[in-house]
Design a protein around this motif. Structure first.
Motif, PDB file in Angstrom:
ATOM      1  N   PHE A 251       0.901  -1.148   0.118  1.00  0.00           N
ATOM      2  CA  PHE A 251       0.092  -0.030  -0.075  1.00  0.00           C
ATOM      3  C   PHE A 251       0.817   1.234   0.133  1.00  0.00           C
ATOM      4  O   PHE A 251       0.222   2.353   0.087  1.00  0.00           O
ATOM      5  N   LYS A 252       2.088   1.033  -0.148  1.00  0.00           N
ATOM      6  CA  LYS A 252       3.054   2.329  -0.019  1.00  0.00           C
ATOM      7  C   LYS A 252       2.942   3.199  -1.125  1.00  0.00           C
ATOM      8  O   LYS A 252       2.496   2.908  -2.141  1.00  0.00           O
ATOM      9  N   THR A 253       2.675   4.508  -0.784  1.00  0.00           N
ATOM     10  CA  THR A 253       2.586   5.696  -1.742  1.00  0.00           C
ATOM     11  C   THR A 253       3.735   5.691  -2.521  1.00  0.00           C
ATOM     12  O   THR A 253       4.858   5.325  -2.399  1.00  0.00           O
ATOM     13  N   VAL A 254       3.633   6.489  -3.884  1.00  0.00           N
ATOM     14  CA  VAL A 254       4.704   6.766  -4.578  1.00  0.00           C
ATOM     15  C   VAL A 254       5.643   7.373  -4.221  1.00  0.00           C
ATOM     16  O   VAL A 254       6.969   7.228  -4.523  1.00  0.00           O
ATOM     17  N   SER A 255       5.575   8.427  -3.257  1.00  0.00           N
ATOM     18  CA  SER A 255       6.292   9.214  -2.547  1.00  0.00           C
ATOM     19  C   SER A 255       7.223   8.208  -1.607  1.00  0.00           C
ATOM     20  O   SER A 255       8.744   8.281  -1.623  1.00  0.00           O
ATOM     21  N   GLU A 260      12.148   4.962  -0.705  1.00  0.00           N
ATOM     22  CA  GLU A 260      12.637   3.724  -0.198  1.00  0.00           C
ATOM     23  C   GLU A 260      13.766   3.284  -1.354  1.00  0.00           C
ATOM     24  O   GLU A 260      14.903   2.594  -1.088  1.00  0.00           O
ATOM     25  N   LEU A 261      13.809   3.723  -2.650  1.00  0.00           N
ATOM     26  CA  LEU A 261      14.601   3.248  -3.692  1.00  0.00           C
ATOM     27  C   LEU A 261      15.772   4.306  -3.799  1.00  0.00           C
ATOM     28  O   LEU A 261      16.373   4.052  -4.847  1.00  0.00           O
ATOM     29  N   GLY A 262      15.730   5.153  -3.127  1.00  0.00           N
ATOM     30  CA  GLY A 262      16.934   6.116  -3.197  1.00  0.00           C
ATOM     31  C   GLY A 262      16.800   7.239  -4.105  1.00  0.00           C
ATOM     32  O   GLY A 262      18.016   7.765  -4.422  1.00  0.00           O
ATOM     33  N   PHE A 263      15.534   7.576  -4.473  1.00  0.00           N
ATOM     34  CA  PHE A 263      15.427   8.655  -5.619  1.00  0.00           C
ATOM     35  C   PHE A 263      15.576   9.876  -4.591  1.00  0.00           C
ATOM     36  O   PHE A 263      14.953  10.072  -3.806  1.00  0.00           O
ATOM     37  N   SER A 267       9.136  13.165  -8.155  1.00  0.00           N
ATOM     38  CA  SER A 267       9.000  13.597  -9.512  1.00  0.00           C
ATOM     39  C   SER A 267      10.037  12.931 -10.288  1.00  0.00           C
ATOM     40  O   SER A 267       9.889  12.291 -11.725  1.00  0.00           O
ATOM     41  N   TYR A 268      11.456  12.873  -9.848  1.00  0.00           N
ATOM     42  CA  TYR A 268      12.231  12.060 -10.735  1.00  0.00           C
ATOM     43  C   TYR A 268      12.026  10.497 -10.627  1.00  0.00           C
ATOM     44  O   TYR A 268      12.339  10.025 -11.718  1.00  0.00           O
ATOM     45  N   PHE A 269      11.340   9.972  -9.572  1.00  0.00           N
ATOM     46  CA  PHE A 269      11.093   8.634  -9.789  1.00  0.00           C
ATOM     47  C   PHE A 269      10.078   8.390 -10.852  1.00  0.00           C
ATOM     48  O   PHE A 269       9.987   7.428 -11.508  1.00  0.00           O
ATOM     49  N   ILE A 270       8.999   8.988 -10.899  1.00  0.00           N
ATOM     50  CA  ILE A 270       7.908   9.055 -11.608  1.00  0.00           C
ATOM     51  C   ILE A 270       8.336   9.135 -13.247  1.00  0.00           C
ATOM     52  O   ILE A 270       7.986   8.246 -14.090  1.00  0.00           O
ATOM     53  N   THR A 271       9.534  10.031 -13.769  1.00  0.00           N
ATOM     54  CA  THR A 271       9.869  10.147 -14.871  1.00  0.00           C
ATOM     55  C   THR A 271      10.702   9.074 -15.268  1.00  0.00           C
ATOM     56  O   THR A 271      10.672   8.365 -16.189  1.00  0.00           O
ATOM     57  N   PHE A 272      11.482   8.424 -14.172  1.00  0.00           N
ATOM     58  CA  PHE A 272      12.278   6.997 -14.433  1.00  0.00           C
ATOM     59  C   PHE A 272      11.581   5.894 -14.796  1.00  0.00           C
ATOM     60  O   PHE A 272      11.654   5.246 -15.686  1.00  0.00           O
ATOM     61  N   PHE A 273      10.414   5.780 -14.197  1.00  0.00           N
ATOM     62  CA  PHE A 273       9.309   4.771 -14.176  1.00  0.00           C
ATOM     63  C   PHE A 273       8.751   4.903 -15.536  1.00  0.00           C
ATOM     64  O   PHE A 273       8.418   3.846 -16.478  1.00  0.00           O
TER      65      PHE A 273
END
Length: 289
Positions: A251-255, A260-263, A267-273
């Motif tokens: 249930f973890k949020t995108v944030s 958790e993944l070190g981003f 917003s950088y994570f969303i772009t990466f994904f």
């Protein structure tokens, strides 16, 4: 079949039975009762082989859902996140073992030479490739030997396990496409082990090359030869796999996932994904429902 939890717990064989030699075999009918907690999302740090003699079950492994039926077997590799629903009337065997248990007798290369153990897979129509009565006999023998647990049991169990893995290898239909070079393959495996440790914090190929005492160019070359991908691609794939696991199983949020993944930012994570999948993490999650 989507089962979500707050956290994905890491599960070892010691969590299931303590003390543990790194090997468990149990009939399916007792597995459902004794290890019911395994039906929740867990990251398993051991190999799993499930053989169905009667009935079947549904397994969600990482982001794939597979149905395994009577007369079929399933193998799950370490680090996979798995949940399942097994028919209450199912009969068969569950075999759990660690890399360390097998390699106590056989050297490090032998277990990895079983090509079917490189990926999660279902083996259909086993009776067309192997003698099912012999497979059942081996499972019975391992179960009896584990209960006996005398001074020679570990050695005998490793021998039985080697035979069972050899039988399943015949059913996999997988063959290595490139000539086998053990030195290079071992280097790539060592890189993959380091990647498992550091993928959340170390994104540059040079870090892993330095750890292995080889050049970045050489590491790239052998990864392309053995895995058909560059070091950078393998690093990105590992990060994406973990992101997909969080989106699918928790249930973890995108944030929270991006942190958790070190981003540095969500917003950088969303772009990466999105660069990989063409959709946002939230859109990916909605598609899994």
């Amino acid at each position: 079949m989507v089962v979500r939890t707050e956290e994905i717990n890491v599960l070892t064989l010691e969590d299931m039975e303590s003390p543990n030699m790194g090997f468990i075999i149990t009939p399916l009918y007792t597995f459902n009762q004794q290890y019911s907690f395994l039906s929740l999302p867990n990251q398993r740090m051991f190999y799993t082989i499930v053989y169905f003699e009667e009935e079947g079950g549904i397994f969600a492994i990482d982001q794939s859902v597979v149905q395994v039926q009577k007369g079929e077997a399933l193998s799950i590799v370490p680090s996979s996140v798995c949940t399942f629903e097994i028919n209450k009337e199912a009969k068969g065997w569950v075999l759990l073992f660690t890399d360390a248990f097998f390699t106590k007798r056989y050297n490090d290369n032998v277990l990895h030479d079983f090509s079917f153990l490189k990926n999660n897979a279902v083996y259909k129509q086993l009776e067309n490739n192997i003698d099912i009565s012999k497979l059942r006999m081996m499972m019975d023998s391992m179960y009896d030997e584990l209960k006996l647990s005398d001074k020679d049991s570990k050695t005998i169990l490793r021998s039985y396990l080697n035979i069972v893995l050899g039988m399943l290898e015949r059913c996999s239909g997988i063959r290595l496409a490139t000539p086998y070079n053990k030195e290079r393959e071992n280097r790539v495996r060592a890189f993959e082990q380091l990647l498992e440790q550091y993928y959340k914090s170390e994104r540059f190929p040079s870090f892993y090359a330095e750890k292995l005492n080889i050049s970045t160019n050489y590491l790239n070359r052998i990864c392309r030869e053995r895995r058909n991908k560059s070091v950078g691609e393998l690093i990105r794939d590992r990060i994406l796999m973990e992101a997909e696991r969080f989106l699918y199983h928790t249930f973890k949020t995108v944030s929270e996932i991006s942190f958790e993944l070190g981003f540095d930012s969500s917003s950088y994570f969303i772009t990466f994904f999105k660069k990989k999948h063409g959709i946002s993490p939230e859109e990916f999650r909605k598609m899994q429902r």
